[in-house]
Scaffold this active site. Structure first.
Site, short mmCIF file in Angstrom:
data_model
loop_
_atom_site.label_atom_id
_atom_site.label_comp_id
_atom_site.label_asym_id
_atom_site.label_seq_id
_atom_site.Cartn_x
_atom_site.Cartn_y
_atom_site.Cartn_z
N ARG A 174 45.07 37.14 27.09
CA ARG A 174 44.42 37.78 25.95
C ARG A 174 43.86 36.72 24.99
NH1 ARG A 174 45.62 42.96 24.03
NH2 ARG A 174 45.92 42.24 21.89
N ARG A 178 39.85 27.13 24.30
CA ARG A 178 38.54 26.51 24.05
C ARG A 178 38.68 25.01 23.86
NH1 ARG A 178 37.94 30.33 19.65
NH2 ARG A 178 37.17 32.30 20.51
N ARG A 251 58.33 48.16 23.53
CA ARG A 251 58.80 47.20 22.55
C ARG A 251 58.57 47.82 21.18
NH1 ARG A 251 62.68 43.85 22.67
NH2 ARG A 251 62.30 41.97 21.46
N ARG A 282 55.81 37.07 12.96
CA ARG A 282 54.69 36.67 12.11
C ARG A 282 54.86 37.20 10.70
NH1 ARG A 282 50.21 39.57 16.13
NH2 ARG A 282 51.39 41.49 16.44
N GLU A 302 57.24 40.64 10.50
CA GLU A 302 57.27 41.53 11.67
C GLU A 302 58.39 41.10 12.62
OE1 GLU A 302 53.21 42.35 13.02
OE2 GLU A 302 53.98 42.33 15.07
N TYR A 350 48.19 48.35 27.02
CA TYR A 350 48.13 47.48 25.86
C TYR A 350 46.69 47.47 25.34
CZ TYR A 350 49.47 43.01 23.52
OH TYR A 350 49.75 42.00 22.64
N ASP A 352 43.52 47.58 22.72
CA ASP A 352 43.11 47.31 21.35
C ASP A 352 42.30 48.51 20.86
OD1 ASP A 352 44.31 44.85 20.86
OD2 ASP A 352 42.74 43.76 21.92
P1 FAD Z 1 48.71 55.50 18.05
O1 FAD Z 1 48.08 54.76 16.92
O2 FAD Z 1 50.08 55.08 18.48
O3 FAD Z 1 48.71 57.04 17.67
C1 FAD Z 1 49.46 57.99 18.37
C2 FAD Z 1 49.90 59.05 17.38
O4 FAD Z 1 50.53 60.11 18.07
C3 FAD Z 1 50.91 58.51 16.36
O5 FAD Z 1 50.44 58.74 15.05
C4 FAD Z 1 52.17 59.31 16.68
O6 FAD Z 1 52.92 59.59 15.52
C5 FAD Z 1 51.60 60.57 17.30
N1 FAD Z 1 52.53 61.27 18.19
C6 FAD Z 1 53.13 60.77 19.29
N2 FAD Z 1 53.94 61.71 19.84
C7 FAD Z 1 53.83 62.82 19.06
C8 FAD Z 1 54.44 64.11 19.12
N3 FAD Z 1 55.35 64.43 20.03
N4 FAD Z 1 54.09 65.00 18.18
C9 FAD Z 1 53.19 64.69 17.20
N5 FAD Z 1 52.62 63.49 17.10
C10 FAD Z 1 52.92 62.56 18.03
N6 FAD Z 1 44.24 46.67 17.95
C11 FAD Z 1 43.14 45.94 17.62
O7 FAD Z 1 42.03 46.26 18.06
N7 FAD Z 1 43.24 44.85 16.78
C12 FAD Z 1 44.44 44.44 16.27
O8 FAD Z 1 44.48 43.47 15.53
C13 FAD Z 1 45.61 45.20 16.61
N8 FAD Z 1 46.82 44.82 16.12
C14 FAD Z 1 47.91 45.56 16.45
C15 FAD Z 1 49.15 45.17 15.91
C16 FAD Z 1 50.28 45.90 16.21
C17 FAD Z 1 51.61 45.47 15.64
C18 FAD Z 1 50.20 47.04 17.05
C19 FAD Z 1 51.43 47.83 17.38
C20 FAD Z 1 48.98 47.43 17.60
C21 FAD Z 1 47.83 46.69 17.29
N9 FAD Z 1 46.58 47.07 17.79
C22 FAD Z 1 45.46 46.32 17.46
C23 FAD Z 1 46.43 48.22 18.71
C24 FAD Z 1 46.06 49.51 17.98
O9 FAD Z 1 47.06 49.88 17.08
C25 FAD Z 1 45.89 50.60 19.05
O10 FAD Z 1 44.93 50.27 20.01
C26 FAD Z 1 45.49 51.97 18.48
O11 FAD Z 1 46.05 52.21 17.22
C27 FAD Z 1 45.94 53.03 19.45
O12 FAD Z 1 45.58 54.31 19.00
P2 FAD Z 1 46.26 55.57 19.69
O13 FAD Z 1 45.67 56.76 19.04
O14 FAD Z 1 46.17 55.43 21.16
O15 FAD Z 1 47.83 55.42 19.37
N1 UDP Z 2 51.21 34.44 22.02
C1 UDP Z 2 51.95 33.29 21.93
N2 UDP Z 2 51.92 32.57 20.77
C2 UDP Z 2 51.19 32.95 19.70
C3 UDP Z 2 50.43 34.13 19.78
C4 UDP Z 2 50.46 34.87 20.96
O1 UDP Z 2 52.63 32.91 22.87
O2 UDP Z 2 51.21 32.26 18.67
C5 UDP Z 2 51.28 35.22 23.28
C6 UDP Z 2 52.42 36.26 23.22
O3 UDP Z 2 52.94 36.38 24.53
C7 UDP Z 2 51.69 37.51 22.82
C8 UDP Z 2 50.38 37.34 23.60
O4 UDP Z 2 50.10 35.93 23.50
O5 UDP Z 2 52.38 38.66 23.21
C9 UDP Z 2 49.21 38.15 23.07
O6 UDP Z 2 49.01 37.80 21.72
P1 UDP Z 2 48.25 38.75 20.70
O7 UDP Z 2 48.06 37.98 19.43
O8 UDP Z 2 47.07 39.30 21.38
O9 UDP Z 2 49.36 39.86 20.46
P2 UDP Z 2 49.34 41.20 19.56
O10 UDP Z 2 48.60 40.87 18.30
O11 UDP Z 2 48.71 42.24 20.40
O12 UDP Z 2 50.79 41.46 19.31
#
Ligand code: FAD
Ligand code: UDP
Length: 367
Positions: A174, A178, A251, A282, A302, A350, A352
């Site tokens: 991911r 560079r 997770r 982080r 986090e 996984y 985005d």
């Molecule tokens: P979710 O956002 O998980 O929404 C699912 C919803 O369904 C939730 O609100 C939940 O409460 C609801 N639900 C589930 N089961 C039920 C039930 N039984 N009844 C009623 N409601 C229910 N993506 C990026 O592009 N850039 C980023 O920088 C980025 N950073 C991230 C950092 C973290 C820590 C995490 C966890 C994710 C990150 N993502 C990022 C990914 C991004 O959050 C997801 O791609 C996106 O939010 C997924 O949308 P979704 O609708 O599939 O899921």
């Molecule tokens: N990763 C790492 N060191 C870092 C940042 C990321 O080893 O400083 C690895 C780690 O395994 C992580 C993966 O790269 O799960 C993907 O990173 P990303 O930042 O895309 O994770 P996210 O923001 O989705 O949690």
């Protein structure tokens, strides 16, 4: 329209996937109800306004995509401020720029050119006669021992609660690698942060759509199924089938938020703590996503943790065990006619945000 049902479509989950599909179905004239078990819409993109600092309540979210259709779509609802994500790594007090690029190699080894950096990596990288079988082999063969030990191993093992040998190779792919000086964490054409956080995007998507919060589908499953002709479910797929083949692993995370009476804490939106001993992965300093001049600052630590029932399932763990277990649930899902499935949890992928939007734009909303 089938008037035996109050709604044409019930959307379970007001996250980004559910919101985009609900928007499209509503626009197509369908009667739509969205429910979510949380007390807010937006799923993991949800933000909270803390004195003009938009706090990403479920971890740092940076929107990035190379898909123009997706970019144009989200820009209809909210203005995006240009943002280049450039997190830093803190390894026992040593600071390294991310992703792995000439600035990182310079900070590690004092090398000043791509040739010197490549030579240094070549000295210590693992030479394989097969495709990398796991994350450790992938990382060692790509960037060598120093980077693996200082910037990858500790972080990854904390994040996933598993050794790098047990994790799939693609997780580390991911990240860009560079040999020029470029700290942009993503390779995409478009990148930005919505002005005012992600809530205006979700609110724009759900405008005119009926939404019920604090409502878990499983508390009244039969009642909800009887209300709508089709049901889009965006929650965990194993739960939908009552865990009949066993539980998928996820997770989870714990977020510890702190408000500080100082203008700045770390000078960057995200700093990764890459050693094994620091318990969090982080620290996010939210004002660096969109600085509106607040006198205070808000940070979030986090902490990764194993998922158990009742916790939020943030990340699918796509190892061999879970992939084959998921395939069994998917076979059941693919045979359904009333139910549709989508999003990070139901697809157990996984994704985005841009991937979620792209899939939701292709989903069948015509019911
Ligand atoms: P979710 O956002 O998980 O929404 C699912 C919803 O369904 C939730 O609100 C939940 O409460 C609801 N639900 C589930 N089961 C039920 C039930 N039984 N009844 C009623 N409601 C229910 N993506 C990026 O592009 N850039 C980023 O920088 C980025 N950073 C991230 C950092 C973290 C820590 C995490 C966890 C994710 C990150 N993502 C990022 C990914 C991004 O959050 C997801 O791609 C996106 O939010 C997924 O949308 P979704 O609708 O599939 O899921
Ligand atoms: N990763 C790492 N060191 C870092 C940042 C990321 O080893 O400083 C690895 C780690 O395994 C992580 C993966 O790269 O799960 C993907 O990173 P990303 O930042 O895309 O994770 P996210 O923001 O989705 O949690």
């Amino acid at each position: 329209m089938n008037f035996a049902f109050k709604y044409d479509l019930l959307v379970v989950g007001a996250g980004l996937y559910g919101a985009v599909v609900a928007h499209r179905a509503h626009k197509a004239g369908k009667r739509v109800l969205v429910i979510d078990r949380r007390s807010h819409t937006g799923g993991n993109c949800y933000c909270e306004n803390n004195g003009n600092i938009f706090v990403h309540k479920y971890g740092a979210h940076i929107f990035h995509t190379s898909n123009k259709e997706v970019w144009d779509f989200v820009n209809q609802f909210v203005e995006f401020k240009p943002f280049i994500h450039s997190p830093l790594a803190n390894y026992k007090g040593e600071i390294y720029p991310l992703p792995f690029n000439l600035n990182t190699f310079d900070a590690l080894w004092g090398v000043k050119s791509a040739e010197e950096a490549k030579a240094k990596i070549e000295e210590q990288r693992l030479h394989l006669d097969h495709e990398p079988a796991n994350l450790e082999e992938q990382a060692l063969s790509l960037v060598g021992k120093d980077i693996f030990e200082k910037l990858i191993k500790g972080y990854t093992e904390k994040q996933w609660g598993r050794s790098c040998e047990e994790l799939p190779a693609w997780i580390i792919r991911r990240l860009p690698l560079r040999f020029e000086r470029n700290n942009n964490y993503f390779n995409d054409t478009y990148q930005g942060i919505p002005v005012g956080g992600y809530n205006p995007l979700i609110e724009g998507l759900l405008k005119g759509v009926e939404v019920q919060l604090d409502t878990d589908y499983f508390d009244h499953r039969e009642k909800f199924d009887a209300m709508a002709e089709r049901v889009l479910y965006t929650g965990e797929l194993d739960r939908f089938y009552n865990y009949r083949f066993g539980k998928l692993e996820y997770r989870s995370l714990r977020f510890e938020e702190e408000q500080l009476q100082q203008k700045d804490f770390q000078g960057a939106a995200v700093v990764n703590y890459t050693d094994r001993e620091t318990p969090f992965t982080r620290i996010i300093e939210h004002k660096h996503f969109e600085d509106r001049g607040a006198e205070h600052t808000v940070i979030t630590r986090e902490y990764p943790m194993e998922w158990s029932e009742g916790a939020e399932p943030y990340y699918p763990i796509n190892n061999e065990r879970n992939t084959s277990l998921y395939a069994k649930y998917r076979t059941l899902a693919d045979a359904e006619t009333k139910y549709l499935f989508g999003g990070r949890l139901a697809d157990y992928k996984y994704y985005d945000m841009h991937q979620v939007v792209a899939l939701a734009l292709k989903a069948d909303c015509e019911i």
